[in-house]
Write a protein that holds these residues in place. Structure first.
Motif, short mmCIF file in Angstrom:
data_model
loop_
_atom_site.label_atom_id
_atom_site.label_comp_id
_atom_site.label_asym_id
_atom_site.label_seq_id
_atom_site.Cartn_x
_atom_site.Cartn_y
_atom_site.Cartn_z
N VAL A 1 0.26 -19.35 32.18
CA VAL A 1 -0.66 -19.47 31.03
C VAL A 1 -0.32 -18.54 29.87
O VAL A 1 -0.29 -18.95 28.71
N MET A 2 -0.04 -17.28 30.17
CA MET A 2 0.19 -16.30 29.10
C MET A 2 1.51 -16.57 28.38
O MET A 2 1.56 -16.62 27.15
N GLY A 3 2.56 -16.75 29.16
CA GLY A 3 3.89 -16.94 28.58
C GLY A 3 3.97 -18.19 27.72
O GLY A 3 4.48 -18.17 26.61
N HIS B 1 12.26 -20.31 29.24
CA HIS B 1 12.85 -20.26 30.58
C HIS B 1 11.76 -19.93 31.58
O HIS B 1 10.83 -19.17 31.28
N ASN B 2 11.88 -20.49 32.75
CA ASN B 2 10.98 -20.15 33.84
C ASN B 2 11.74 -20.30 35.14
O ASN B 2 12.59 -21.19 35.27
N ARG B 3 11.44 -19.43 36.11
CA ARG B 3 12.14 -19.50 37.41
C ARG B 3 12.09 -20.92 37.96
O ARG B 3 13.10 -21.49 38.35
N THR B 4 10.91 -21.50 37.98
CA THR B 4 10.77 -22.88 38.44
C THR B 4 10.88 -23.78 37.20
O THR B 4 10.02 -23.75 36.32
N ALA B 5 11.97 -24.56 37.16
CA ALA B 5 12.30 -25.29 35.93
C ALA B 5 11.23 -26.32 35.54
O ALA B 5 11.09 -26.66 34.36
N ALA B 6 10.48 -26.80 36.54
CA ALA B 6 9.48 -27.82 36.24
C ALA B 6 8.49 -27.33 35.18
O ALA B 6 8.02 -28.11 34.34
N ARG B 7 8.17 -26.04 35.23
CA ARG B 7 7.21 -25.49 34.26
C ARG B 7 7.76 -25.58 32.83
O ARG B 7 7.01 -25.82 31.89
N THR B 8 9.07 -25.34 32.69
CA THR B 8 9.70 -25.41 31.36
C THR B 8 9.59 -26.85 30.83
O THR B 8 9.20 -27.06 29.67
#
Ligand code: NBP
Length: 478
Positions: A12-14, A31-38
């Motif tokens: 949420v914050m990022g 970028h996010n460790r879990t690409a689905a979030r990106t």
């Protein structure tokens, strides 16, 4: 490389900070460790501005203009170290890592030092205002080097909240290494104290004033038009006027009365103990949450002797309500006095040179404790930058002088009726301790000297003394 800034960690914050940068015209690498979030962020918000979605740390770093500016917005603690370990080897001299999570300032000091040795700037940054703030303008408290602020500051100023009264961006370079996270920690401690004081005001209005939650919501709304005008008072009215859909009861009556905490209030108190800064109001607020959470202990204690609160008659209750406002306001002055003392003590201890007036100024918008009151504190420091304590400001001192009879009466009523008011009480005890001509600390010194030969100083001459308590009780100079 086309992005002026990158955000890794898109919870949420990022994601909201990234959107805020993009909405302000910056190209933002994601970028996010879990690409689905990106992918999710791009699908939902890709239209809001220029984003560069990346899949790997290498791709993320390559997308950034130099000097690179990477915002890390992941869980505080081990996750932040893991992200730094992953990205630092990919960076070059002069690049900037910004940690916007709620890190402990001691971790920030460690990380800053390690990264500085690799030529990388590390900017531990407090961000307040929750997810809405991150999106629409938070209050931002960066630490780190002057050089990093020169490159980053203008961008932060653009995305930050602006003070309502004069439009100033709610961001300032707090000082080197851990200064920003220290300021954010103390902000949260003050937030705990503010919330506790409001809770006590509510409890007194309910149990002694005899008002219903809806009536108390209206009282808070009217207070919000005056000197207590603040975000926390505003949302208090919203919470108190809310009705639970399932039961039709006031929402406040169906919520379990056990307050939780994530830790920044506790840190504020732990650090204050180390620094010798008496933040009794913040400590009481942390302990009040802790007491509330001890359900078994409370159940076992419910039958202990003592008065049960009873509502005053109607005529009395409106006068009582005005007195509670005075008690709340006076206690609030004390808790800010204590919080600013802690920042001054931390600044002194770590050589941060924090400008307290600027701290007050950047808390005027965006953050949870934003309030008209902070304009007053800003003004007090503007008039006297070396103000030793907020209580030394004439306006605050005059206001407390005017409030104190009511404050004392409210406490007398609370004590007589058995309503716990740790915040109000500790604030008054602090105030009276500071005012006292003599404190019983002289007795404490005598006892320490008696049992441990810890020595004492005298009021009438210099030196360190010890009385031979076990012998003929003559005094010797040490
Ligand atoms: P969380 O604190 O819930 O963290 C979730 C993020 O951390 C996800 O992006 C997750 O990636 C990532 N992450 C974790 Br967990 N472990 C990781 C690892 N080992 N390596 C890489 N990434 C990792 O998110 P948040 O609530 O948005 O808060 C972010 C920061 O902001 C926190 O430090 C928080 O204390 C601070 N903060 C929060 C608020 C607020 O109101 N929530 C306000 C102010 C500051 P994944 O998607 O792959 O799991």
């Amino acid at each position: 490389a086309s992005a002026q800034i990158g955000v890794t960690g898109l919870a949420v914050m990022g994601r909201n900070l990234a959107r805020n940068f993009a909405r302000n015209g910056y190209t933002v690498a994601l970028h996010n460790r879990t690409a689905a979030r990106t992918r999710e962020v791009i699908e939902q918000f890709g239209e809001e501005g220029e984003f560069v979605a990346t899949q790997s740390p290498e791709e993320f770093v390559a997308a950034l203009e130099r000097p690179r500016r990477l915002v890390v917005m992941v869980q505080a603690g081990e996750a932040t170290d893991a992200v730094i370990r992953e990205f630092a080897p990919l960076l070059e001299d002069g690049d900037v890592i910004i940690d916007g999570g709620n890190a402990h300032f001691a971790d920030t000091r460690r990380r800053e030092k390690e990264l500085r040795e690799q030529g990388i700037h590390f900017v531990g940054t407090g961000v307040s205002g929750g997810e809405e703030g991150a999106l629409h303008g938070p209050s931002i408290m960066p630490g780190g080097s002057e050089e990093s602020y020169a490159s980053l500051g203008p961008m932060l100023e653009k995305i930050s909240a602006k003070a309502e009264s004069d439009g100033t961006p709610c961001v300032t370079h707090c000082g080197p290494d851990g200064a920003g996270h220290f300021v954010k920690m103390t902000h949260n401690g003050i937030e705990y104290a503010d919330m506790q004081l409001i809770a006590e005001a509510y409890d007194l209005l309910r149990q002694v004033g005899g008002f219903s939650p809806a009536e108390i919501a209206d009282i808070f709304r009217s207070w919000n038009e005056g000197r207590l005008d603040s975000y926390l008072i505003e949302i208090t009215a919203e919470v108190l006027s809310h009705t639970d859909a399932a039961t039709g009861k006031p929402f406040i009556d169906v919520v379990e009365d056990q307050a939780e905490q994530k830790g920044t209030g506790r840190w504020t108190v732990q650090i204050a103990l180390d620094l010798g800064a008496p933040v009794s109001g913040i400590a009481e607020a942390v302990f009040a949450r802790s007491v509330s959470g001890h359900a078994d202990l409370r159940a076992a204690s419910r039958k202990l002797a003592g008065p049960r609160p009873h509502a005053l008659g109607e005529a009395d209750s409106s006068a009582f309500c005005a007195r509670v406002e005075q008690a709340l306001y006076a206690s609030k002055i004390v808790s800010y006095t204590q919080g600013f003392h802690e920042i001054a003590a931390g600044s002194e201890q770590y050589g941060w040179n924090i400008d307290l007036g600027k701290v007050a100024a950047i808390w005027r918008g965006g953050c949870i404790i934003r309030a008209a009151f902070l304009d007053r504190i800003t003004g007090a420091y503007a008039a006297q930058p070396q103000l030793p304590s907020l209580l030394a400001d004439k306006r605050f001192a005059d206001e407390i002088a005017a409030a104190q009879d009511d404050w004392r009466q409210v406490l007398a009523t609370a004590v007589t009726q058995g309503v716990p008011t740790p915040g109000f009480s500790s604030a008054l005890a602090y105030y009276d301790s500071l005012r006292a001509d003599r404190l019983p600390a002289a007795l404490t010194q005598g006892q320490r000297d008696y049992f441990g030969a810890h020595t004492y100083r005298r009021t009438d001459r210099d030196g360190v003394f010890h009385t031979l308590w076990g012998g003929d009780r003559t005094e010797v100079e040490r």
